[in-house]
Motif scaffolding. Structure first.
Motif, mmCIF file in Angstrom:
data_model
loop_
_atom_site.group_PDB
_atom_site.id
_atom_site.type_symbol
_atom_site.label_atom_id
_atom_site.label_comp_id
_atom_site.label_asym_id
_atom_site.label_seq_id
_atom_site.Cartn_x
_atom_site.Cartn_y
_atom_site.Cartn_z
ATOM 1 N N CYS A 129 0.835 -1.212 0.000
ATOM 2 C CA CYS A 129 0.000 0.000 0.000
ATOM 3 C C CYS A 129 0.864 1.254 0.000
ATOM 4 O O CYS A 129 1.817 1.319 0.758
ATOM 5 N N PRO A 130 0.606 2.272 -0.792
ATOM 6 C CA PRO A 130 -0.518 2.395 -1.719
ATOM 7 C C PRO A 130 -0.140 2.108 -3.177
ATOM 8 O O PRO A 130 -0.890 2.467 -4.076
ATOM 9 N N LEU A 131 1.015 1.460 -3.405
ATOM 10 C CA LEU A 131 1.509 1.329 -4.787
ATOM 11 C C LEU A 131 0.566 0.589 -5.736
ATOM 12 O O LEU A 131 0.410 1.025 -6.884
ATOM 13 N N ILE B 104 -2.601 0.593 -5.895
ATOM 14 C CA ILE B 104 -3.643 1.545 -6.293
ATOM 15 C C ILE B 104 -3.062 2.597 -7.242
ATOM 16 O O ILE B 104 -3.639 2.905 -8.291
ATOM 17 N N LEU B 105 -1.909 3.135 -6.880
ATOM 18 C CA LEU B 105 -1.311 4.204 -7.703
ATOM 19 C C LEU B 105 -0.960 3.677 -9.091
ATOM 20 O O LEU B 105 -1.165 4.359 -10.097
ATOM 21 N N LYS C 65 -4.170 3.068 -11.120
ATOM 22 C CA LYS C 65 -4.695 4.345 -11.617
ATOM 23 C C LYS C 65 -3.928 4.778 -12.883
ATOM 24 O O LYS C 65 -4.514 5.184 -13.877
ATOM 25 N N ALA D 83 -12.771 -0.186 -2.842
ATOM 26 C CA ALA D 83 -12.976 1.233 -2.517
ATOM 27 C C ALA D 83 -12.589 2.134 -3.689
ATOM 28 O O ALA D 83 -13.293 3.085 -4.024
ATOM 29 N N TRP D 84 -11.474 1.799 -4.318
ATOM 30 C CA TRP D 84 -10.971 2.643 -5.421
ATOM 31 C C TRP D 84 -11.940 2.631 -6.607
ATOM 32 O O TRP D 84 -12.242 3.680 -7.170
ATOM 33 N N LYS E 73 -15.117 1.924 -6.511
ATOM 34 C CA LYS E 73 -16.362 2.572 -6.082
ATOM 35 C C LYS E 73 -16.229 4.087 -6.216
ATOM 36 O O LYS E 73 -17.129 4.769 -6.699
ATOM 37 N N ARG E 74 -15.099 4.603 -5.816
ATOM 38 C CA ARG E 74 -14.908 6.053 -5.814
ATOM 39 C C ARG E 74 -14.696 6.596 -7.224
ATOM 40 O O ARG E 74 -15.174 7.653 -7.572
ATOM 41 N N THR E 75 -13.927 5.847 -8.040
ATOM 42 C CA THR E 75 -13.570 6.382 -9.363
ATOM 43 C C THR E 75 -14.611 6.043 -10.425
ATOM 44 O O THR E 75 -14.554 6.589 -11.524
ATOM 45 N N GLY E 76 -15.519 5.123 -10.119
ATOM 46 C CA GLY E 76 -16.553 4.794 -11.085
ATOM 47 C C GLY E 76 -16.138 3.717 -12.087
ATOM 48 O O GLY E 76 -16.951 3.313 -12.925
ATOM 49 N N LYS F 126 -14.203 3.056 -17.003
ATOM 50 C CA LYS F 126 -15.479 3.740 -17.267
ATOM 51 C C LYS F 126 -15.310 4.714 -18.430
ATOM 52 O O LYS F 126 -14.227 5.205 -18.680
ATOM 53 N N MET G 187 -18.194 10.579 -11.476
ATOM 54 C CA MET G 187 -18.687 11.376 -10.344
ATOM 55 C C MET G 187 -18.441 12.850 -10.604
ATOM 56 O O MET G 187 -17.327 13.246 -10.932
ATOM 57 N N THR H 76 -2.840 8.687 -2.832
ATOM 58 C CA THR H 76 -3.983 7.801 -3.008
ATOM 59 C C THR H 76 -5.259 8.595 -3.275
ATOM 60 O O THR H 76 -6.075 8.212 -4.124
ATOM 61 N N ALA I 61 -5.369 9.561 -6.748
ATOM 62 C CA ALA I 61 -5.693 8.383 -7.561
ATOM 63 C C ALA I 61 -7.175 8.059 -7.465
ATOM 64 O O ALA I 61 -7.724 7.362 -8.323
ATOM 65 N N MET I 62 -7.830 8.536 -6.414
ATOM 66 C CA MET I 62 -9.269 8.341 -6.265
ATOM 67 C C MET I 62 -10.038 9.575 -6.739
ATOM 68 O O MET I 62 -11.175 9.813 -6.315
ATOM 69 N N ASP I 63 -9.381 10.351 -7.586
ATOM 70 C CA ASP I 63 -9.995 11.523 -8.223
ATOM 71 C C ASP I 63 -10.358 12.642 -7.255
ATOM 72 O O ASP I 63 -11.288 13.409 -7.493
#
Lengths: 78, 169
Positions: free
Chosen positions: A17-19, A21-22, A25, A52-53, A55-58, A78, B1, B28, B31-33
């Motif tokens: 964490c957090p690589l 996810i980064l 992205k 979570a990622w 969900k947040r980013t769509g 998306k 969003m 992070t 990365a989560m906009d």
């Protein structure tokens, strides 16, 4: 096994964490809408983090599988 | 969003261990906009220096596990009971502890603080240095990485008032 065809594969094995996810992205930004990214991680926290990622980013988390010590995610841009 | 979430952080500490939370959260969040601003004040200002030199000081961290990053698992799992008398007086002890912590992080696949900071800069995290603490500590803007803006409490609060997340580190 998932029958989804991935347009790109991202290896996040050994990263913490957090690589994952980064890097996910960054990778998804290079894809087109509707493309699928396959991401492989070994960080057990990545299940909750990817959920979570997305969900947040769509972006859509199509599926995640566990295979041994590995977590395999399929994400549709998306 | 459509509604962009915002996060406002205050980074007030400059040791290696405390350098991580603001940069991990900021990179992070982007990365989560989310849109992120970090306000660096007091010892946190040193995290903006071109050459990062964050260290750990085990004698001021009683709960810090003192373990070795190498050797067989049974050896790595030993917690070394190092008395404060030694950790606070032995010259170079902090440097050794810092090296060991960096080694441990690397072996666990954790990014370096420099890497995370670079990602924050590249991805547009707004970095604000506290002008007042800069004056107090005698720091000048050219000691900091490019892109740092300067401001005071009002600058932070103006952004924080509109932010969905506000954290003090």
């Amino acid at each position: 096994m998932s029958d989804v065809q991935a347009n790109m594969e991202l290896d996040c094995r050994g990263l913490n964490c957090p690589l994952p996810i980064l890097k996910t992205k960054k990778a998804i930004e290079t894809l087109n809408t509707g493309d699928v990214l396959k991401m492989i991680a070994t960080d057990p926290g990545s299940i909750n983090d990817m959920t979570a990622w997305t969900k947040r980013t769509g972006n859509e988390l199509i599926s995640h599988e566990e295979s041994g010590d590995e977590y395999i995610f399929f994400i549709r841009k998306k | 969003m459509s509604d962009t979430k915002k996060m406002a952080l205050i980074a007030s500490r400059g040791t290696l261990d405390w350098a991580y939370p603001p940069f991990i959260l900021a990179s992070t969040a982007v990365a989560m906009d989310m849109e992120v601003q970090i306000f660096f004040t007091f010892y946190g200002l040193t995290l903006l220096k071109k050459k990062l030199d964050a260290k750990v000081a085990p004698h001021s961290n009683p709960s810090m596990p003192m373990k070795m990053p190498f050797g067989p698992k049974s050896f790595k799992n030993i917690e070394w009971p190092i008395p404060n008398l030694i950790s606070s007086n032995l010259p170079g002890f902090n440097d050794v502890a810092t090296t060991l912590m960096k080694k441990t992080f690397k072996s666990k696949g954790v990014a370096t603080v420099e890497q995370l900071r670079d990602i924050c800069v590249e991805s547009g995290v707004k970095l604000v240095g506290c002008q007042m603490t800069m004056d107090v500590f005698g720091f000048t803007k050219d000691e900091f990485i490019d892109g740092v803006e300067l401001g005071g409490a009002a600058t932070f609060l103006e952004f924080a008032a509109e932010a969905d997340i506000q954290l003090f580190v």
